[in-house]
Design a protein around this motif. Structure first.
Motif, mmCIF file in Angstrom:
data_model
loop_
_atom_site.group_PDB
_atom_site.id
_atom_site.type_symbol
_atom_site.label_atom_id
_atom_site.label_comp_id
_atom_site.label_asym_id
_atom_site.label_seq_id
_atom_site.Cartn_x
_atom_site.Cartn_y
_atom_site.Cartn_z
ATOM 1 N N THR A 31 -8.915 -8.907 -20.521
ATOM 2 C CA THR A 31 -9.104 -7.633 -19.832
ATOM 3 C C THR A 31 -9.957 -6.674 -20.654
ATOM 4 O O THR A 31 -10.074 -6.809 -21.873
ATOM 5 N N VAL A 32 -10.521 -5.728 -19.948
ATOM 6 C CA VAL A 32 -11.231 -4.607 -20.551
ATOM 7 C C VAL A 32 -10.667 -3.341 -19.918
ATOM 8 O O VAL A 32 -10.164 -3.370 -18.795
ATOM 9 N N GLU A 33 -10.738 -2.245 -20.663
ATOM 10 C CA GLU A 33 -10.237 -0.976 -20.131
ATOM 11 C C GLU A 33 -11.324 0.074 -20.247
ATOM 12 O O GLU A 33 -12.036 0.144 -21.248
ATOM 13 N N ALA A 34 -11.441 0.865 -19.208
ATOM 14 C CA ALA A 34 -12.385 1.980 -19.205
ATOM 15 C C ALA A 34 -11.631 3.221 -18.765
ATOM 16 O O ALA A 34 -10.631 3.136 -18.053
ATOM 17 N N SER A 35 -12.128 4.364 -19.211
ATOM 18 C CA SER A 35 -11.467 5.609 -18.826
ATOM 19 C C SER A 35 -12.505 6.638 -18.423
ATOM 20 O O SER A 35 -13.692 6.497 -18.702
ATOM 21 N N GLY A 39 -9.834 10.362 -20.532
ATOM 22 C CA GLY A 39 -8.677 9.476 -20.553
ATOM 23 C C GLY A 39 -7.629 9.766 -19.498
ATOM 24 O O GLY A 39 -6.594 9.102 -19.468
ATOM 25 N N VAL A 40 -7.887 10.724 -18.615
ATOM 26 C CA VAL A 40 -6.882 11.019 -17.579
ATOM 27 C C VAL A 40 -6.828 9.935 -16.512
ATOM 28 O O VAL A 40 -5.819 9.782 -15.831
ATOM 29 N N VAL A 41 -7.914 9.173 -16.386
ATOM 30 C CA VAL A 41 -7.930 8.020 -15.486
ATOM 31 C C VAL A 41 -8.327 6.809 -16.319
ATOM 32 O O VAL A 41 -9.361 6.824 -16.981
ATOM 33 N N LYS A 42 -7.475 5.778 -16.306
ATOM 34 C CA LYS A 42 -7.756 4.543 -17.039
ATOM 35 C C LYS A 42 -7.677 3.374 -16.074
ATOM 36 O O LYS A 42 -6.741 3.279 -15.284
ATOM 37 N N VAL A 43 -8.679 2.505 -16.167
ATOM 38 C CA VAL A 43 -8.745 1.344 -15.286
ATOM 39 C C VAL A 43 -8.879 0.093 -16.145
ATOM 40 O O VAL A 43 -9.666 0.063 -17.085
ATOM 41 N N THR A 44 -8.115 -0.923 -15.800
ATOM 42 C CA THR A 44 -8.184 -2.207 -16.487
ATOM 43 C C THR A 44 -8.681 -3.253 -15.498
ATOM 44 O O THR A 44 -8.191 -3.332 -14.370
ATOM 45 N N ALA A 45 -9.668 -4.037 -15.943
ATOM 46 C CA ALA A 45 -10.216 -5.119 -15.124
ATOM 47 C C ALA A 45 -10.187 -6.403 -15.940
ATOM 48 O O ALA A 45 -10.252 -6.365 -17.168
ATOM 49 N N ASN A 46 -10.095 -7.526 -15.240
ATOM 50 C CA ASN A 46 -10.133 -8.799 -15.953
ATOM 51 C C ASN A 46 -11.541 -9.393 -15.879
ATOM 52 O O ASN A 46 -12.446 -8.810 -15.286
ATOM 53 N N GLY A 47 -11.704 -10.547 -16.482
ATOM 54 C CA GLY A 47 -13.003 -11.195 -16.530
ATOM 55 C C GLY A 47 -13.468 -11.774 -15.210
ATOM 56 O O GLY A 47 -14.576 -12.282 -15.112
ATOM 57 N N ARG A 48 -12.641 -11.675 -14.196
ATOM 58 C CA ARG A 48 -13.049 -12.096 -12.847
ATOM 59 C C ARG A 48 -13.486 -10.896 -12.015
ATOM 60 O O ARG A 48 -13.601 -10.989 -10.801
ATOM 61 N N GLN A 49 -13.671 -9.771 -12.680
ATOM 62 C CA GLN A 49 -14.038 -8.506 -12.044
ATOM 63 C C GLN A 49 -12.992 -8.062 -11.030
ATOM 64 O O GLN A 49 -13.307 -7.487 -9.995
ATOM 65 N N GLU A 50 -11.730 -8.322 -11.361
ATOM 66 C CA GLU A 50 -10.617 -7.856 -10.536
ATOM 67 C C GLU A 50 -9.943 -6.701 -11.265
ATOM 68 O O GLU A 50 -9.719 -6.773 -12.473
ATOM 69 N N LEU A 51 -9.624 -5.651 -10.532
ATOM 70 C CA LEU A 51 -8.877 -4.551 -11.124
ATOM 71 C C LEU A 51 -7.429 -4.987 -11.255
ATOM 72 O O LEU A 51 -6.841 -5.491 -10.303
ATOM 73 N N VAL A 52 -6.865 -4.800 -12.438
ATOM 74 C CA VAL A 52 -5.482 -5.223 -12.643
ATOM 75 C C VAL A 52 -4.549 -4.049 -12.913
ATOM 76 O O VAL A 52 -3.330 -4.211 -12.844
ATOM 77 N N ASN A 53 -5.120 -2.873 -13.200
ATOM 78 C CA ASN A 53 -4.270 -1.715 -13.442
ATOM 79 C C ASN A 53 -5.088 -0.435 -13.332
ATOM 80 O O ASN A 53 -6.244 -0.399 -13.742
#
Length: 104
Positions: A31-35, A39-53
């Motif tokens: 996974t990778v995380e971007a904000s 940092g008030v909004v954080k998004v985690t995506a996996n290597g399949r370009q799916e949002l996981v959190n």
């Protein structure tokens, strides 16, 4: 091209295919995380370009300014997907020696 060279090339391609298949499976777990918005909004995506959190700080929720929250979410999602794609590209280059394969 001799038959020996052809067989060698076929074996190399089969090995590469197996490595790519293994990598695709692994990337689903990485996974990778971007904000956004400091940092008030954080998004985690996996290597399949799916949002996981997606995490949203309650302080970012202002009923008077929903548009700002939407913009922050979009920014974080786009950055997470961009980082995910870069991760895939880097990992694929390790296998293919920077040869671009269709779909990656």
């Amino acid at each position: 091209m001799g038959m020996g060279n052809m067989n060698k090339m076929m074996k190399q391609m089969q090995k590469m295919q197996a490595q790519v298949a293994r990598l695709q499976e692994e990337l689903g777990e990485r996974t990778v995380e971007a904000s956004a918005g400091g940092g008030v909004v954080k998004v985690t995506a996996n290597g399949r370009q799916e949002l996981v959190n997606i995490k949203i700080d309650p302080a970012a929720v202002d009923p008077e300014d929903v548009e700002m929250l939407q913009d922050l979410i979009l920014a974080a999602v786009n950055e997470a997907l961009h980082q995910s794609q870069e991760m895939v590209t880097r990992e694929m280059a390790k296998i293919t020696g920077n040869i671009r394969l269709p779909g990656f």
